[in-house]
Motif scaffolding. Structure first.
Motif, mmCIF file in Angstrom:
data_model
loop_
_atom_site.group_PDB
_atom_site.id
_atom_site.type_symbol
_atom_site.label_atom_id
_atom_site.label_comp_id
_atom_site.label_asym_id
_atom_site.label_seq_id
_atom_site.Cartn_x
_atom_site.Cartn_y
_atom_site.Cartn_z
ATOM 1 N N PHE A 84 0.815 -1.214 0.000
ATOM 2 C CA PHE A 84 0.000 0.000 0.000
ATOM 3 C C PHE A 84 0.853 1.271 0.000
ATOM 4 O O PHE A 84 0.453 2.267 -0.600
ATOM 5 C CB PHE A 84 -0.937 0.023 1.207
ATOM 6 C CG PHE A 84 -2.332 -0.465 0.909
ATOM 7 C CD1 PHE A 84 -3.085 0.093 -0.106
ATOM 8 C CD2 PHE A 84 -2.896 -1.479 1.664
ATOM 9 C CE1 PHE A 84 -4.383 -0.344 -0.371
ATOM 10 C CE2 PHE A 84 -4.195 -1.928 1.403
ATOM 11 C CZ PHE A 84 -4.936 -1.354 0.393
ATOM 12 N N GLY A 85 2.002 1.255 0.654
ATOM 13 C CA GLY A 85 2.736 2.512 0.739
ATOM 14 C C GLY A 85 4.224 2.412 0.973
ATOM 15 O O GLY A 85 4.987 3.276 0.526
ATOM 16 N N GLY A 86 4.654 1.383 1.702
ATOM 17 C CA GLY A 86 6.066 1.310 2.061
ATOM 18 C C GLY A 86 6.994 1.244 0.874
ATOM 19 O O GLY A 86 8.052 1.905 0.855
ATOM 20 N N ASN A 87 6.642 0.494 -0.139
ATOM 21 C CA ASN A 87 7.502 0.358 -1.315
ATOM 22 C C ASN A 87 7.594 1.664 -2.094
ATOM 23 O O ASN A 87 8.670 2.050 -2.562
ATOM 24 C CB ASN A 87 6.987 -0.760 -2.223
ATOM 25 C CG ASN A 87 7.089 -2.128 -1.577
ATOM 26 O OD1 ASN A 87 7.865 -2.337 -0.649
ATOM 27 N ND2 ASN A 87 6.288 -3.074 -2.056
ATOM 28 N N MET A 88 6.478 2.344 -2.234
ATOM 29 C CA MET A 88 6.495 3.612 -2.972
ATOM 30 C C MET A 88 7.278 4.672 -2.218
ATOM 31 O O MET A 88 8.020 5.471 -2.829
ATOM 32 C CB MET A 88 5.057 4.084 -3.224
ATOM 33 C CG MET A 88 4.962 5.254 -4.194
ATOM 34 S SD MET A 88 5.546 4.800 -5.838
ATOM 35 C CE MET A 88 5.963 6.402 -6.516
ATOM 36 N N LYS A 89 7.156 4.688 -0.907
ATOM 37 C CA LYS A 89 7.911 5.667 -0.127
ATOM 38 C C LYS A 89 9.413 5.446 -0.280
ATOM 39 O O LYS A 89 10.194 6.410 -0.390
ATOM 40 C CB LYS A 89 7.531 5.602 1.350
ATOM 41 C CG LYS A 89 8.216 6.678 2.194
ATOM 42 C CD LYS A 89 7.789 6.625 3.643
ATOM 43 C CE LYS A 89 8.358 7.815 4.409
ATOM 44 N NZ LYS A 89 9.826 7.887 4.347
ATOM 45 N N ARG A 90 9.822 4.195 -0.314
ATOM 46 C CA ARG A 90 11.236 3.892 -0.491
ATOM 47 C C ARG A 90 11.745 4.403 -1.848
ATOM 48 O O ARG A 90 12.851 4.929 -1.956
ATOM 49 C CB ARG A 90 11.456 2.383 -0.366
ATOM 50 C CG ARG A 90 12.923 1.990 -0.275
ATOM 51 C CD ARG A 90 13.094 0.504 0.020
ATOM 52 N NE ARG A 90 12.642 -0.330 -1.088
ATOM 53 C CZ ARG A 90 11.535 -1.044 -1.087
ATOM 54 N NH1 ARG A 90 10.757 -1.042 -0.013
ATOM 55 N NH2 ARG A 90 11.191 -1.773 -2.133
#
Length: 538
Positions: free
Chosen positions: A525-531
């Motif tokens: 949901f979000g962790g990969n995109m934030k990285r």
């Protein structure tokens, strides 16, 4: 749940699925589920109280055969209600309309579905008029998939049988200009939303027609039931309207009562999604579009409420904290420079909630490198979106080389859509780019849209550390997200919606109800995109 949310808390909606099939069916990918026990487990996961089901072989083989073996599947759960397939009797291989109705009543079957294209007949007065007239007299609902007939054929059926309740299933988004005139004229026409995923479609349909003609349908076992229910749970319509759409209307049409089912509570994501509350873990949309202020159309498709103010409002209600956008005017619309400007204005208005993709069409832009530097270096856009459908220029073409080199220096990310190219051409370009520009995070788009594509793209992602697989597609293929996590790794999958071309809520539900751990959902949901965002040097 805080004090503000508590006023919106409600008892569970009772979902009754009008569009599902069980048992074996013609072609099935080896990974696609089909066993009734597995479908019941998915109903539990998504909090679905009941389902109206037909047998797959009633479509792919023979209505008589499929209807016969359906009984064995129905015995597996009282939550399953039978729907028989039917066809005209002139060829001598199916029951007369009168005998069919007698058999329906004897077997407790309360609905009929037809497959005119698959079963080689025209749904006209000459061929099927007697069948439709008998169903009309007996007040038996008739179901049909949009792929099985034309709008003209549908109109003739409705005109000839004004008292026949007809439920149109699997109608794709973008066809409202054909669908709505029929709904305006024929009050017996009902719809479900498993593929009808245009932005704000449920609010639009409710405002035009009320709730009584709108039904919940999932498309199981092909589609995610969580995707279908999220459109209703998050709908900005009255609570009573949601209850009718979720299950009340189908109960009324069939004359049945459902046993209540508990809210799904696999984790904090499903617990909140099932109540229509904003998801509290970080959610970042890696694939968003935008319609310019005052607009409502993109490439001829209705994209209502697709301006930045309405999108921010919708995203906040869901819990999506930030989006990465490529305005429609700059991609399929045809003016990449105007699209970049629209994105810049949206970022200026909502700097903490909007990131931008740069689009460059080399057929108009004479200096690609200068344009890239303008938007990435001077204005700080982190994303790039070359688009074959717009330019008909391969992603590996020399004209794009300066842009890719700059992206490599700045550690940008690239949204790369197959855009009408063959799978082999597309994947070969991805492999060439990933090897040549290892610092660019490359997103292979629509990676979960089918089992075949999921298998193909996962192999590419496994070969290159900088290749990621992005979700988002109308098909919301049941089980494909879990497959990609297993095969490509949890750190390689990106959540996206394609909104406002598609409504974001089914895309959210597809992931929210996936059979994943909460830590895996947090990553997707979000962790990969934030990285990816954090490593960009702009």
């Amino acid at each position: 749940m805080d004090k503000t949310e508590s006023q919106f808390a409600r008892s569970p909606l009772q979902f009754f699925d009008c569009n599902s099939n069980v048992g074996k069916i013609g072609y099935k990918h080896r990974l696609q589920m089909w066993r009734t026990e597995d479908i019941l487990a998915e109903m539990d996961r998504a909090g679905i109280a009941g389902a109206l089901v037909y047998h797959g072989m009633a479509k792919s083989h023979s209505p008589s055969y499929g209807n016969g073996v359906l009984a064995g599947e129905l015995q597996k759960s009282q939550r399953l209600f039978g729907c028989w397939a039917a066809m005209p009797d002139q060829a001598g291989d199916f029951l007369s309309p009168e005998t069919l109705v007698s058999e329906l009543k004897a077997n407790g079957i309360r609905a009929v579905k037809i497959f005119p294209k698959t079963h080689q007949f025209d749904p006209d007065r000459r061929t099927a008029g007697k069948l439709f007239a008998e169903l009309e007299r007996q007040r038996i609902p008739l179901l049909v998939d949009a792929a099985e007939l034309t709008f003209s054929q549908l109109a003739d059926m409705l005109a000839d049988h004004p008292e026949l309740t007809l439920l149109l299933q699997g109608q794709p988004w973008s066809q409202e200009r054909r669908l709505f005139p029929l709904m305006d004229e024929y009050p017996q026409l009902c719809i479900e939303f498993s593929a009808l995923q245009s932005n704000a479609i449920i609010e639009t349909a409710y405002e035009r027609y009320g709730a009584e003609r709108l039904l919940f349908g999932s498309g199981m076992p092909f589609k995610s039931p969580g995707a279908a229910r999220s459109l209703i749970d998050y709908a900005q319509i009255p609570e009573e309207a949601k209850r009718l759409i979720a299950g009340g209307n189908l109960c009324r049409l069939l004359g049945v009562t459902l046993s209540h089912t508990a809210l799904p509570a696999e984790d904090e994501v499903t617990a909140r999604a099932s109540l229509g509350l904003p998801i509290q873990i970080p959610v970042y949309d890696s694939h968003t579009h935008l319609i310019e202020d005052g607009g409502g159309t993109g490439s001829g498709f209705p994209m209502l409420r697709g301006d930045i103010d309405n999108m921010i409002k919708a995203y906040r209600a869901i819990g999506i904290r930030k989006m990465s956008i490529a305005p429609w005017a700059g991609i399929n619309g045809g003016d990449s420079e105007a699209g970049n400007t629209i994105a810049e204005q949206a970022i200026g208005k909502y700097p903490d909630e909007v990131e931008g993709y740069v689009v460059i069409d080399p057929n108009y832009v004479t200096d690609v490198e200068a344009e890239a530097r303008k938007w990435h270096v001077e204005k700080g856009f982190k994303g790039m979106k070359p688009y074959y459908f717009l330019s008909r220029t391969p992603y590996t073409a020399p004209v794009y080389a300066p842009w890719w080199k700059l992206a490599n220096e700045l550690r940008l990310y690239a949204l790369v859509d197959p855009a009408g190219q063959s799978d082999s051409v597309y994947t070969s370009q991805i492999e060439e780019l990933a090897g040549r520009y290892p610092e660019v995070s490359i997103f292979m788009d629509h990676a979960a849209r089918s089992w075949e594509i999921a298998e193909l793209y996962a192999k590419v992602a496994n070969r290159f550390d900088n290749v990621y697989l992005q979700l988002t597609y109308t098909s919301v293929t049941l089980g494909s997200i879990e497959y990609l996590v297993r095969e490509a790794g949890v750190h390689k999958i990106m959540f996206g919606t394609d909104s406002p071309m598609r409504d974001p809520r089914p895309q959210v539900g597809w992931l929210a109800y996936a059979n994943l751990s909460i830590e895996e959902k947090k990553a997707l949901f979000g962790g990969n995109m934030k990285r990816v965002w954090d490593r960009c040097l702009v």
